[in-house]
Design an enzyme around this catalytic site. Structure first.
Site, PDB file in Angstrom:
ATOM      1  N   ASP A 154      -5.124  -0.272  -8.591  1.00 50.71           N
ATOM      2  CA  ASP A 154      -4.793  -1.236  -7.523  1.00 50.71           C
ATOM      3  C   ASP A 154      -5.749  -2.413  -7.690  1.00 50.71           C
ATOM      4  O   ASP A 154      -6.706  -2.568  -6.948  1.00 50.71           O
ATOM      5  CB  ASP A 154      -4.988  -0.538  -6.167  1.00 50.71           C
ATOM      6  CG  ASP A 154      -4.732  -1.465  -4.993  1.00 50.71           C
ATOM      7  OD1 ASP A 154      -4.338  -2.626  -5.215  1.00 50.71           O
ATOM      8  OD2 ASP A 154      -4.950  -1.023  -3.856  1.00 50.71           O
TER       9      ASP A 154
ATOM     10  N   HIS B  78       0.827  -1.222   0.000  1.00 49.45           N
ATOM     11  CA  HIS B  78       0.000   0.000   0.000  1.00 49.45           C
ATOM     12  C   HIS B  78       0.856   1.264   0.000  1.00 49.45           C
ATOM     13  O   HIS B  78       0.515   2.245  -0.664  1.00 49.45           O
ATOM     14  CB  HIS B  78      -0.970  -0.025   1.193  1.00 49.45           C
ATOM     15  CG  HIS B  78      -2.057  -1.042   1.012  1.00 49.45           C
ATOM     16  ND1 HIS B  78      -2.507  -1.867   2.013  1.00 49.45           N
ATOM     17  CD2 HIS B  78      -2.773  -1.371  -0.092  1.00 49.45           C
ATOM     18  CE1 HIS B  78      -3.453  -2.655   1.538  1.00 49.45           C
ATOM     19  NE2 HIS B  78      -3.630  -2.377   0.271  1.00 49.45           N
TER      20      HIS B  78
ATOM     21  N   ASP C  49      -5.150  -9.546 -10.371  1.00 52.91           N
ATOM     22  CA  ASP C  49      -4.320  -9.943 -11.510  1.00 52.91           C
ATOM     23  C   ASP C  49      -5.105  -9.783 -12.829  1.00 52.91           C
ATOM     24  O   ASP C  49      -6.335  -9.745 -12.810  1.00 52.91           O
ATOM     25  CB  ASP C  49      -3.889 -11.412 -11.356  1.00 52.91           C
ATOM     26  CG  ASP C  49      -3.094 -11.635 -10.071  1.00 52.91           C
ATOM     27  OD1 ASP C  49      -2.505 -10.663  -9.578  1.00 52.91           O
ATOM     28  OD2 ASP C  49      -3.084 -12.778  -9.567  1.00 52.91           O
TER      29      ASP C  49
HETATM   30  N1  SAM Z   1      -3.231  -5.748  -3.584  1.00 50.38           N
HETATM   31  C1  SAM Z   1      -3.984  -6.623  -4.371  1.00 50.38           C
HETATM   32  C2  SAM Z   1      -3.187  -7.501  -5.280  1.00 50.38           C
HETATM   33  O1  SAM Z   1      -2.384  -7.020  -6.101  1.00 50.38           O
HETATM   34  O2  SAM Z   1      -3.344  -8.721  -5.172  1.00 50.38           O
HETATM   35  C3  SAM Z   1      -5.142  -5.957  -4.989  1.00 50.38           C
HETATM   36  C4  SAM Z   1      -6.090  -5.605  -3.888  1.00 50.38           C
HETATM   37  S1  SAM Z   1      -7.659  -4.983  -4.235  1.00 50.38           S
HETATM   38  C5  SAM Z   1      -8.575  -6.020  -3.148  1.00 50.38           C
HETATM   39  C6  SAM Z   1      -8.085  -5.519  -5.851  1.00 50.38           C
HETATM   40  C7  SAM Z   1      -9.489  -5.062  -6.239  1.00 50.38           C
HETATM   41  O3  SAM Z   1      -9.590  -4.887  -7.658  1.00 50.38           O
HETATM   42  C8  SAM Z   1     -10.603  -6.034  -5.853  1.00 50.38           C
HETATM   43  O4  SAM Z   1     -11.335  -5.489  -4.792  1.00 50.38           O
HETATM   44  C9  SAM Z   1     -11.457  -6.154  -7.139  1.00 50.38           C
HETATM   45  O5  SAM Z   1     -12.848  -6.118  -6.880  1.00 50.38           O
HETATM   46  C10 SAM Z   1     -10.985  -4.931  -7.924  1.00 50.38           C
HETATM   47  N2  SAM Z   1     -11.226  -4.969  -9.372  1.00 50.38           N
HETATM   48  C11 SAM Z   1     -10.953  -5.969 -10.233  1.00 50.38           C
HETATM   49  N3  SAM Z   1     -11.359  -5.625 -11.468  1.00 50.38           N
HETATM   50  C12 SAM Z   1     -11.877  -4.368 -11.395  1.00 50.38           C
HETATM   51  C13 SAM Z   1     -12.458  -3.471 -12.339  1.00 50.38           C
HETATM   52  N4  SAM Z   1     -12.590  -3.805 -13.649  1.00 50.38           N
HETATM   53  N5  SAM Z   1     -12.898  -2.267 -11.894  1.00 50.38           N
HETATM   54  C14 SAM Z   1     -12.776  -1.912 -10.575  1.00 50.38           C
HETATM   55  N6  SAM Z   1     -12.249  -2.734  -9.648  1.00 50.38           N
HETATM   56  C15 SAM Z   1     -11.807  -3.946 -10.056  1.00 50.38           C
END
Ligand code: SAM
Length: 283
Positions: free
Chosen positions: A157, A63, A160
């Site tokens: 953020d 973070h 994958d």
């Molecule tokens: N630190 C983490 C990692 O690299 O493994 C990422 C943490 S954060 C929880 C990742 C977030 O991306 C998830 O909550 C997921 O819902 C969100 N996410 C995935 N695709 C997305 C999209 N198209 N638009 C917005 N959020 C998205």
């Protein structure tokens, strides 16, 4: 026998295992599966679609490095957009910067945030900051509809590049981000493991440059619980050199961090030889 949670990374032929005391929660949302565990040594653990997202013990590495390098690279960051980041840990770090007047966080899945509020309250401690707003829609749509030149920084953020996050790692998405950034603005995206995912980093550098970002640079940092233990974030500047940063401001920062400081920032920009070689010829 001690219960375990194991993330098997088939691509790398490796696995990472936690000893767990209990599984606290599991659910399938319309977008992904979310599990929360209590581990024996790393505090709580969040897992999305079988992949480790964060633990209490080491999330500060990720973070802090997703936020402070880009914020100290921008000359005067005010308006910040976070796409993904539903656990709110990146937003908490961004809000430590006094110059920031607005942070919009756009995560596709509201359940990630609601479960973080319940199981990771420390990461959500700044959610009520009047500068912050939370939105639960697809970041790809949000950026398509964004007012041109309305943000100073966009932080991706995300999970994958599979499932809902796949479209966040593409040139059309970067072009929309470029349009939404003011001149001098910066995009930063989590760019996976330099050891395992060099092809993702290579494509990201190529696609950001093809989307008119004039300067592209990666910062490297340890991330203990992600595959290979080594992670990266890649910045692209809209008419701004992202290899230089406000070093004296970083040195005199008014808030506490546990990993980031001005020297870490400088060191994180240093390019390993294999990385330099793979990117040679892109410019
Ligand atoms: N630190 C983490 C990692 O690299 O493994 C990422 C943490 S954060 C929880 C990742 C977030 O991306 C998830 O909550 C997921 O819902 C969100 N996410 C995935 N695709 C997305 C999209 N198209 N638009 C917005 N959020 C998205």
């Amino acid at each position: 026998m001690q219960d375990s949670f194991i993330e098997r990374n088939k691509e790398g032929g490796i696995g990472f295992s936690f000893d767990v005391k209990a599984k606290l929660h599991a659910e399938q949302t319309p977008y992904q599966s979310i599990e929360i565990y209590e581990t024996t040594k790393f505090g709580r653990l969040m897992v999305i679609d079988g992949c480790i997202m964060l633990t209490d013990r080491d999330n500060f590495l990720y973070h802090e490095m997703m936020s402070h390098p880009v914020l100290f690279t921008h000359d005067a960051p005010k308006d910040v957009l976070i796409i993904g980041g539903g656990d709110c840990g990146t937003m908490k770090e961004v809000l430590k910067h006094d110059s920031v007047t607005r942070v919009e966080q756009v995560d596709i899945d509201e359940r990630v945030t609601r479960l973080s509020e319940e199981y990771f309250p420390d990461l959500c401690a700044s959610n009520d900051d009047p500068r912050a707003s939370l939105h639960f829609v697809d970041g790809i749509k949000w950026i398509k509809d964004a007012t041109p030149e309305s943000y100073d920084i966009i932080i991706i953020d995300s999970t994958d590049p599979v499932g809902p996050a796949e479209g966040l790692f593409t040139a059309p998405f970067y072009r929309d981000c470029y349009r939404a950034l003011r001149k001098g603005g910066i995009i930063v995206q989590q760019s996976e493991s330099p050891l395992l995912h060099m092809y993702i980093l290579e494509a990201m550098h190529r696609d950001l440059k093809a989307s008119d970002f004039s300067s592209v640079a990666t910062v490297f940092f340890p991330q203990t619980v992600y595959p290979s233990g080594w992670w990266s974030a890649t910045m692209g500047g809209k008419g701004r050199n992202v290899r230089s940063y406000r070093e004296s401001d970083a040195r005199g920062k008014s808030f506490a961090t546990r990993y980031y400081n001005a020297d870490i920032h400088r060191g994180a920009l240093a390019m390993p030889e294999f990385f330099r070689e793979r990117l040679a010829g892109q410019d």
